[in-house]
Design an enzyme around this catalytic site. Structure first.
Site, PDB file in Angstrom:
ATOM      1  CD  GLU A 124      -2.838   1.262   0.189  1.00 35.98           C
ATOM      2  OE1 GLU A 124      -3.698   0.385   0.066  1.00 35.98           O
ATOM      3  OE2 GLU A 124      -2.725   2.222  -0.608  1.00 35.98           O
ATOM      4  N   GLY A 182      12.308  14.832   4.863  1.00 37.47           N
ATOM      5  CA  GLY A 182      12.220  13.369   4.688  1.00 37.47           C
ATOM      6  C   GLY A 182      11.315  12.943   3.546  1.00 37.47           C
ATOM      7  CE  LYS A 200       5.947   7.070  -5.223  1.00 41.62           C
ATOM      8  NZ  LYS A 200       6.255   8.427  -4.751  1.00 41.62           N
TER       9      LYS A 200
HETATM   10  N1  HSE Z   1      10.472  10.387  -2.662  1.00 42.84           N
HETATM   11  C1  HSE Z   1       9.089   9.990  -2.716  1.00 42.84           C
HETATM   12  C2  HSE Z   1       8.245  11.243  -2.994  1.00 42.84           C
HETATM   13  C3  HSE Z   1       8.724   9.357  -1.420  1.00 42.84           C
HETATM   14  O1  HSE Z   1       8.768  12.344  -2.869  1.00 42.84           O
HETATM   15  O2  HSE Z   1       7.086  11.102  -3.356  1.00 42.84           O
HETATM   16  C4  HSE Z   1       7.368   8.721  -1.395  1.00 42.84           C
HETATM   17  O3  HSE Z   1       7.280   7.660  -2.297  1.00 42.84           O
END
Ligand code: HSE
Length: 407
Positions: A124, A182, A200
């Site tokens: 998920e 982060g 994705k």
């Molecule tokens: N580096 C990814 C982003 C983290 O910025 O969406 C989440 O998948």
């Protein structure tokens, strides 16, 4: 009592341990049993962590411990993570992950091992951070023939674009802030150049259309070429600039999937998806359209999705959830160059060339009209045409930006 192991104590892995510890009681209630972390596997030392007593560098401890039934993989990448995931599944443990690179590249194979071993491989958190999207795609929307899925899939780039537009931030400063918060990958090239969004959209396409889409085979363009001028010209036209991943099924059954900055209409739902937020639009023949919105990156939103999968795995220990997709044929992916779209073009070539190639076009901007535009820059939007046709018209042009328009 379900004992779990967490592989990788980085941003997401440490968030998973924190959420399990903090929400221990409600998690036990939701899972109908206690869930506790027995091992944390990482090659680094964390002597000051409250979880220091659970640390080990030896994955075989996890692999050979029958008490551990669920493994959380938050290592990232496709090397060690792939090896440990395979071994955990083969040892009869369910695996939960936030690792989109691994799911996009090896998900088909890992799901087949999970099926053979009657365990679960759940992911998920691999798309949309904390947004529930994989479960809707595999459960709530399964009555539909889905024909399109697209969205803002990368929190880092959306954060950068929003900071540039709303606060006038410089690209590098906005990226540093995204890293500090982060959001960014260890190597932010994957965010900036669109590879993270590509992984994705391929996972979403796998689930939406039932066949494997290889992230290495789709057209991918990130935001490194986007300038303040593009943002301004998009605004003048009534559009916003957003990095989108998009996959849609063609009438002949093939799939077109790609990642690119787009001009999206200010009236579209996605145009207000700002900062680290992600928005994913799914279109199905019974549903019509639905949008999923929420925090697309960050320690705790991502941990929220991982821990929900842990609970699901604990509840389905003797009942495997059906998630999977088939191998695809060689010609399954349609050529991005042949998809008809409107295009935004920014060019250093002159009016005569533009007129000869495109006829009578309304210009969005012309030299001198806008201080940042420079003395020799025109921007315009084209009628619907394929990229192949557009490239033919732009032969010999000094092309500075070229993005699809989504009305
Ligand atoms: N580096 C990814 C982003 C983290 O910025 O969406 C989440 O998948």
């Amino acid at each position: 009592m379900a004992k779990i192991a967490v592989l990788g104590f980085g941003t997401v892995g440490s968030g998973v341990c924190e959420v399990i510890s903090e929400n221990h009681e409600s998690i036990a209630h939701n899972a109908a049993e206690e869930i506790s972390v027995k091992y944390i596997v990482d090659i680094r030392d964390f002597p000051d962590s409250p979880f220091a007593g659970l640390m080990t560098k030896d994955f075989s401890l996890v692999e050979n411990d029958p008490e551990v039934t669920i493994v959380v993989e938050t290592i990232g990448g496709c090397r060690v993570a792939y090896d440990y995931t395979r071994r955990a599944l083969l040892a009869g443990k369910s695996v939960v992950t936030s690792n989109k690179e691994l799911v996009a590249s090896h998900g088909h194979e890992l799901l087949a091992i999970a099926k053979e071993k009657n365990v679960n491989y759940l992911f998920e958190a691999s798309v949309g951070g904390g947004i529930p999207i994989i479960r809707p795609m595999t459960q709530c929307l399964t009555a539909n023939e889905l024909d399109e899925v697209y969205g803002i899939l990368n929190g880092t780039t959306n954060y950068i674009l929003t900071s540039m537009v709303q606060d006038g931030a410089a690209f590098e400063d906005a990226l540093k802030e995204a890293q500090r918060r982060g959001y960014a990958e260890q190597d932010p090239t994957a965010d900036i150049e669109g590879y993270d969004a590509a992984r994705k959209i391929c996972i979403l396409a796998d689930l939406a259309f039932g066949k494997n889409v290889d992230p290495d085979k789709i057209s991918v363009r990130g935001i490194s070429g986007v300038t303040a001028n593009d943002v301004e010209y998009a605004r003048r036209l009534g559009y916003k600039l957003k990095l989108l991943g998009r996959a849609h099924r063609l009438p002949d059954g093939r799939v077109n999937a790609y990642v690119s900055p787009h001009l999206i209409s200010k009236t579209s739902l996605l145009s207000n998806v700002d900062g680290v937020m992600n928005g994913i639009v799914v279109h199905g023949n019974a549903l019509g359209e639905a949008m999923f919105y929420g925090a697309g990156a960050g320690k705790r939103p991502t941990a929220s999705a991982v821990v929900a999968d842990v609970i699901d795995a604990a509840k389905h220990r003797k009942a495997r959830k059906y998630i999977g997709w088939d191998d695809s044929e060689e010609d399954y992916l349609a050529d991005f160059m042949d998809q008809p779209m409107r295009w935004y073009v920014r060019t250093g070539s002159g009016l005569r060339e533009i007129g000869t190639a495109f006829g009578n076009l309304r210009l969005i901007s012309y030299p001198g009209e806008y201080p940042g535009a420079g003395p020799d820059e025109y921007a315009f939007a084209t009628p619907v045409m394929t990229r192949r046709e557009l490239d033919e018209k732009l032969r010999g042009f000094d092309v500075r930006s070229l993005f699809p328009i989504l009305d």
